[in-house]
Write an enzyme that holds these catalytic residues in place. Structure first.
Site, short mmCIF file in Angstrom:
data_model
loop_
_atom_site.label_atom_id
_atom_site.label_comp_id
_atom_site.label_asym_id
_atom_site.label_seq_id
_atom_site.Cartn_x
_atom_site.Cartn_y
_atom_site.Cartn_z
N TRP A 128 37.17 40.39 33.37
CA TRP A 128 36.79 40.53 34.81
C TRP A 128 37.91 40.60 35.68
CZ3 TRP A 128 35.25 36.37 38.65
CH2 TRP A 128 34.92 36.79 39.70
N ASP B 30 32.59 31.07 30.56
CA ASP B 30 31.86 31.96 31.81
C ASP B 30 30.87 32.50 31.37
OD1 ASP B 30 31.46 33.20 34.07
OD2 ASP B 30 33.19 34.14 34.17
N LYS C 30 23.03 36.97 39.06
CA LYS C 30 22.58 38.18 38.69
C LYS C 30 21.17 37.79 38.11
CE LYS C 30 27.07 39.15 38.80
NZ LYS C 30 27.78 40.25 39.30
C1 LMR Z 1 31.29 42.45 39.04
O1 LMR Z 1 32.22 42.15 38.20
O2 LMR Z 1 31.15 43.66 39.54
C2 LMR Z 1 30.63 41.22 39.83
O3 LMR Z 1 30.91 40.16 38.91
C3 LMR Z 1 30.87 41.29 41.14
C4 LMR Z 1 32.26 40.61 41.57
O4 LMR Z 1 32.25 39.80 42.37
O5 LMR Z 1 33.27 41.21 41.23
#
Ligand code: LMR
Length: 395
Positions: free
Chosen positions: A129, A210, A245
């Site tokens: 992420w 996570d 989510k």
């Molecule tokens: C995403 O990855 O799009 C979501 O988890 C929102 C974010 O805060 O990035």
């Protein structure tokens, strides 16, 4: 003073929503930020949440401070949602604190790790992420990467991952995605989880899991397999979870940070550090989202309704995975996109170049992250033909 500063670029994920909103093209498609959308493209409030809000409006008694750990009932409910009837609960080796969203949980975990060992190495999957790196850097941790996604073969580079983990030390921390890997959608299967857990035990590194998408992969229980197995295998572990989510509570900012220690006493000590960290960042978590989740989880009727609504979201996303694969083939695209149907959760990489992603945005008003990460929930029967035709054109 402020004149010394240099502006930061827009966030690579959240910045897309701003551009998307400003786009006047009626055909525009939002495959950017990870939020669930129904077939009409709307992110509506779950019915169970609406009912819980009504109940809260009528029954809330006070707005006084809630304390650094947040609501004890929420923390208890979240611990059982994630761990089931796991032995760490009966052994009093698990403690959970509510946090402002999953990102808040990660930031608390990052500061907690810094208290365990200043400047510790935290290993993130490559890719991960987009915000993970920033969160751990902000706590002064040494951010490193282990191999994860095989971009060429659109699968997991499991051997490389396992070999990298075997080479770590007991001073290291490793971030793992519980399910619905963000951004690749490529998850560990149960057998791979067993191998990773064994390596964690042998090497002695501390896993930080996570879990932002419980229920979006295969189901609530299935998605918790790796977490529960790891908690059975290692002595110390951190878990960050989110209700953004699976309860659709994005803007309410509710998540949790859980620590598991070797004994009840070391767990209590670790938890006191978690609370100390929270106190210096935000003092105590917001209460509204937690109250909704605890109301839903403690009512048989609302819990059942939530389960059905979550199942519907998961099924729609999984259905979209198949629809886009079939549609691309129907439009004559020769490249095999079948891998998208086998991946899990909200995201997959389309596997096109940054230039092609840019063209999709500029020429066709189709928004996805520069890495070609698509939020699968943004696909709908009304836009999938245009989407597949546009992809065919940029290919
Ligand atoms: C995403 O990855 O799009 C979501 O988890 C929102 C974010 O805060 O990035």
């Amino acid at each position: 003073m402020f004149g010394r500063l240099t502006a930061l670029p827009a966030d690579p994920i959240l910045g897309l929503s701003i551009k998307y909103r400003a786009d006047a093209n009626p055909l525009k498609i939002d495959l950017g930020v990870g939020v669930y959308k129904n077939e009409a493209g709307d992110t509506t409030i779950l019915n169970c949440v609406k009912k819980a809000e009504k109940y809260r409006l009528e029954n809330e008694l006070t707005k006084t401070y809630i304390g650094g750990a947040g609501s004890a009932k929420f923390n208890e409910q979240m611990t059982s949602l994630i761990f089931g009837d796991h032995q760490v609960i009966s052994q009093n080796r698990v403690k959970t604190a509510s946090t402002p969203g999953g990102t808040g949980a990660l930031r608390v975990a990052a500061e907690f790790i810094a208290r365990c060992k200043g400047g510790a190495k935290i290993w993130l999957s490559n890719p991960t992420w987009a915000n993970h790196k920033g969160v751990f850097n902000a706590a002064g941790l040494d951010v490193q990467e282990y191999p994860y996604y095989d971009y060429e073969n659109k699968t997991l580079d499991f051997d490389a991952m396992l070999n990298a983990l075997k080479a770590l030390s007991s001073d290291d921390f490793v971030l793992l995605h519980a399910c619905c890997h963000n951004p690749s959608g490529m998850d560990l299967n149960n057998e791979q989880w067993q191998q990773v857990a064994q390596v964690a035990k042998d090497v002695g590194f501390t896993p930080l899991i996570d879990m932002a998408y419980q229920g979006f992969g295969d189901g609530l229980e299935e998605d918790a397999y790796g977490v529960r197995l790891m908690a059975n295998t290692v002595n110390n572990m951190i878990l960050c979870s989110s209700c953004s989510k699976n309860f659709g509570l994005y803007r309410e900012r509710i998540g949790a940070c859980t620590v598991i220690g070797e004994t009840p006493a070391t767990t209590e000590i670790a938890f006191s550090i978690v609370l100390g960290v929270a106190r210096t960042i935000y003092s105590m978590p917001p209460a509204h989202g937690a109250a909704l989740v605890e109301t839903i989880l403690s009512s048989d009727e609302l819990r059942h309704e939530w389960f059905n609504e979550l199942t519907e979201m998961r099924n729609r996303i999984n259905g979209n995975r198949k629809i886009i694969v079939d549609k691309l083939a129907e439009k004559g695209v020769e490249r095999d996109f079948g891998f998208i149907a086998n991946q899990k959760g909200m995201f997959s990489f389309l596997g096109i170049t940054p230039e092609q992603v840019q063209r999709l945005q500029e020429e066709f008003s189709i928004y996805m992250v520069g890495s070609s990460r698509m939020s699968i929930a943004g696909i709908a029967p009304s836009n999938v033909d245009y989407l597949a035709e546009s992809i065919a054109k940029v290919l």
